[in-house]
Design a protein around this motif. Structure first.
Motif, mmCIF file in Angstrom:
data_model
loop_
_atom_site.group_PDB
_atom_site.id
_atom_site.type_symbol
_atom_site.label_atom_id
_atom_site.label_comp_id
_atom_site.label_asym_id
_atom_site.label_seq_id
_atom_site.Cartn_x
_atom_site.Cartn_y
_atom_site.Cartn_z
ATOM 1 N N LEU A 68 27.174 20.170 53.719
ATOM 2 C CA LEU A 68 26.758 21.656 53.160
ATOM 3 C C LEU A 68 25.950 21.486 52.273
ATOM 4 C CD1 LEU A 68 30.421 21.232 51.788
ATOM 5 C CD2 LEU A 68 29.063 22.990 54.489
ATOM 6 N N ARG A 69 24.049 21.235 52.388
ATOM 7 C CA ARG A 69 23.420 21.619 51.385
ATOM 8 C C ARG A 69 22.603 22.520 52.474
ATOM 9 N NH1 ARG A 69 21.504 15.537 49.573
ATOM 10 N NH2 ARG A 69 22.489 14.868 51.254
ATOM 11 N N THR A 70 21.498 23.201 52.022
ATOM 12 C CA THR A 70 20.408 24.253 52.582
ATOM 13 C C THR A 70 19.122 23.466 52.482
ATOM 14 O OG1 THR A 70 20.420 25.590 50.358
ATOM 15 C CG2 THR A 70 21.958 25.873 51.745
ATOM 16 N N VAL A 71 18.968 24.373 53.483
ATOM 17 C CA VAL A 71 16.850 23.623 54.132
ATOM 18 C C VAL A 71 17.153 25.171 54.304
ATOM 19 C CG1 VAL A 71 15.498 23.495 55.506
ATOM 20 C CG2 VAL A 71 17.788 21.825 54.854
ATOM 21 N N SER A 72 15.573 25.450 53.932
ATOM 22 C CA SER A 72 14.644 26.884 53.473
ATOM 23 C C SER A 72 13.401 26.811 54.507
ATOM 24 C CB SER A 72 14.299 27.781 52.675
ATOM 25 O OG SER A 72 13.807 26.397 51.588
ATOM 26 N N LEU A 73 13.102 27.416 54.963
ATOM 27 C CA LEU A 73 12.067 27.477 55.544
ATOM 28 C C LEU A 73 10.704 27.990 55.483
ATOM 29 C CD1 LEU A 73 13.093 26.896 59.640
ATOM 30 C CD2 LEU A 73 12.778 25.158 58.044
ATOM 31 N N LEU A 74 9.420 27.391 54.620
ATOM 32 C CA LEU A 74 8.677 28.436 53.823
ATOM 33 C C LEU A 74 7.327 28.077 55.142
ATOM 34 C CD1 LEU A 74 7.622 28.962 50.727
ATOM 35 C CD2 LEU A 74 6.187 26.738 51.004
ATOM 36 N N PRO A 75 6.575 29.822 54.738
ATOM 37 C CA PRO A 75 5.796 29.503 55.892
ATOM 38 C C PRO A 75 4.666 29.094 55.862
ATOM 39 C CG PRO A 75 5.867 31.302 54.582
ATOM 40 C CD PRO A 75 7.063 30.833 54.436
ATOM 41 N N GLU A 76 3.817 28.171 56.687
ATOM 42 C CA GLU A 76 2.873 27.251 56.143
ATOM 43 C C GLU A 76 1.078 27.813 55.519
ATOM 44 O OE1 GLU A 76 -0.318 26.568 60.107
ATOM 45 O OE2 GLU A 76 1.302 25.363 59.755
ATOM 46 N N TRP A 77 0.932 28.822 55.395
ATOM 47 C CA TRP A 77 -0.007 29.322 54.719
ATOM 48 C C TRP A 77 0.007 29.766 53.145
ATOM 49 C CZ3 TRP A 77 2.844 33.674 54.092
ATOM 50 C CH2 TRP A 77 3.781 34.268 55.340
ATOM 51 N N ALA A 78 1.816 29.570 52.777
ATOM 52 C CA ALA A 78 2.222 29.985 51.274
ATOM 53 C C ALA A 78 2.895 28.149 50.854
ATOM 54 C CB ALA A 78 3.512 30.607 51.447
ATOM 55 N N LEU A 79 2.207 28.062 49.729
ATOM 56 C CA LEU A 79 2.407 26.885 49.206
ATOM 57 C C LEU A 79 3.882 26.733 47.984
ATOM 58 C CD1 LEU A 79 -1.247 26.211 47.508
ATOM 59 C CD2 LEU A 79 0.736 24.384 49.074
ATOM 60 N N LYS A 160 -3.541 22.661 57.815
ATOM 61 C CA LYS A 160 -3.361 21.228 58.719
ATOM 62 C C LYS A 160 -3.024 20.160 57.771
ATOM 63 C CE LYS A 160 -4.551 17.451 62.046
ATOM 64 N NZ LYS A 160 -5.675 17.123 62.950
ATOM 65 N N ALA A 161 -3.821 20.110 56.163
ATOM 66 C CA ALA A 161 -4.215 19.114 55.794
ATOM 67 C C ALA A 161 -2.826 19.249 54.904
ATOM 68 C CB ALA A 161 -4.787 19.155 54.449
ATOM 69 N N HIS A 162 -2.550 20.746 54.554
ATOM 70 C CA HIS A 162 -0.807 21.488 53.602
ATOM 71 C C HIS A 162 0.210 20.739 54.889
ATOM 72 C CE1 HIS A 162 2.411 23.126 52.236
ATOM 73 N NE2 HIS A 162 2.379 24.335 53.023
ATOM 74 N N ARG A 163 0.385 21.389 56.180
ATOM 75 C CA ARG A 163 1.224 20.034 56.647
ATOM 76 C C ARG A 163 1.828 19.345 56.153
ATOM 77 N NH1 ARG A 163 -1.081 23.422 60.802
ATOM 78 N NH2 ARG A 163 -2.265 21.802 61.955
ATOM 79 N N PHE A 164 0.581 17.759 56.529
ATOM 80 C CA PHE A 164 0.680 16.223 56.633
ATOM 81 C C PHE A 164 1.145 16.337 55.326
ATOM 82 C CE2 PHE A 164 -1.940 12.339 55.172
ATOM 83 C CZ PHE A 164 -1.105 12.032 55.693
ATOM 84 N N LEU A 165 0.294 16.504 54.378
ATOM 85 C CA LEU A 165 0.478 16.664 52.939
ATOM 86 C C LEU A 165 2.114 16.999 52.047
ATOM 87 C CD1 LEU A 165 -2.034 17.471 51.138
ATOM 88 C CD2 LEU A 165 -1.727 15.670 51.462
ATOM 89 N N PHE A 166 2.740 17.824 52.787
ATOM 90 C CA PHE A 166 3.773 18.549 52.108
ATOM 91 C C PHE A 166 4.733 17.804 53.244
ATOM 92 C CE2 PHE A 166 7.304 21.290 52.417
ATOM 93 C CZ PHE A 166 7.939 21.398 51.428
#
Length: 212
Positions: A68-79, A160-166
């Motif tokens: 019962l917890r939520t997950v939000s999908l942040l676009p990868e060009w946003a921090l 690409k770096a952001h995807r890996f880091l996050f």
């Protein structure tokens, strides 16, 4: 909890794609790890500013019926928790720290104080970024961690770096604020990334530098 939406196109394309709840729907819960697709659970709105866009976008949310917890999908060009897009932040940081441009040129399109904030946070985060990014690109011998991190980001690509880091390390490109680190956990960089022979000038830490 936030995850990254797999769509890598423009903001306008993203706004069309998220109308379909199956585009990017998580196949399992990243919090309780149950292997069941999550249920679409509406949207929330946030502002974003890019070179060609300044306005409100929707962020799709999903619900895990097991925990019962939520997950939000942040676009990868946003921090997370920053209004400006990664390309705008990257251009400002590079213009100031790589090209030594005057602030009015380095922070074009963004307030002067905002550009200072990004540059300061990046400098605080540079050592940890350099260590983490050794997983994606070879270490380059440079005079400082700031220039090393910038070169590694340029070679890897900021998105690409952001995807890996996050996604892999739960690490914010500019460093989490003291009250914003996910689930209150500190970032851990694999010790192998910081082997003395591979990264001679790095002192590894189990936490990111705090930022304001």
């Amino acid at each position: 909890m936030q995850m990254l939406h797999p769509h890598r196109g423009s903001i306008q394309q993203y706004m069309e794609v998220i109308k379909d709840p199956d585009r990017g729907r998580p196949s399992s819960c990243p919090q309780c790890f149950i292997q069941e697709p999550l249920t679409a659970h509406g949207f929330y709105s946030r502002t974003i500013m890019d070179e060609a866009f300044d306005g409100v976008i929707r962020i799709r949310r999903y619900l895990c019926l097991a925990c019962l917890r939520t997950v939000s999908l942040l676009p990868e060009w946003a921090l997370p928790f920053l209004r400006f897009s990664i390309p705008m932040i990257a251009n400002t940081v590079k213009s100031r720290l790589m090209e030594s441009r005057a602030w009015k040129l380095a922070a074009a399109g963004a307030p002067y104080q905002r550009g200072q904030h990004w540059v300061r946070r990046f400098a605080q985060q540079a050592e940890l970024l350099s260590a983490a990014l050794t997983a994606l690109t070879p270490v380059r011998g440079t005079a400082s961690f700031v220039s090393r991190a910038l070169q590694m980001l340029e070679k890897t690509g900021w998105r690409k770096a952001h995807r890996f880091l996050f996604s892999d390390l739960r690490m914010h490109l500019l460093g989490w604020g003291p009250s914003l680190a996910p689930h209150g956990r500190r970032i851990t960089v694999n010790a192998a990334f910081c082997a003395p022979e591979a990264f001679p000038q790095t002192t590894c830490s189990d936490s990111e530098n705090p930022s304001d």
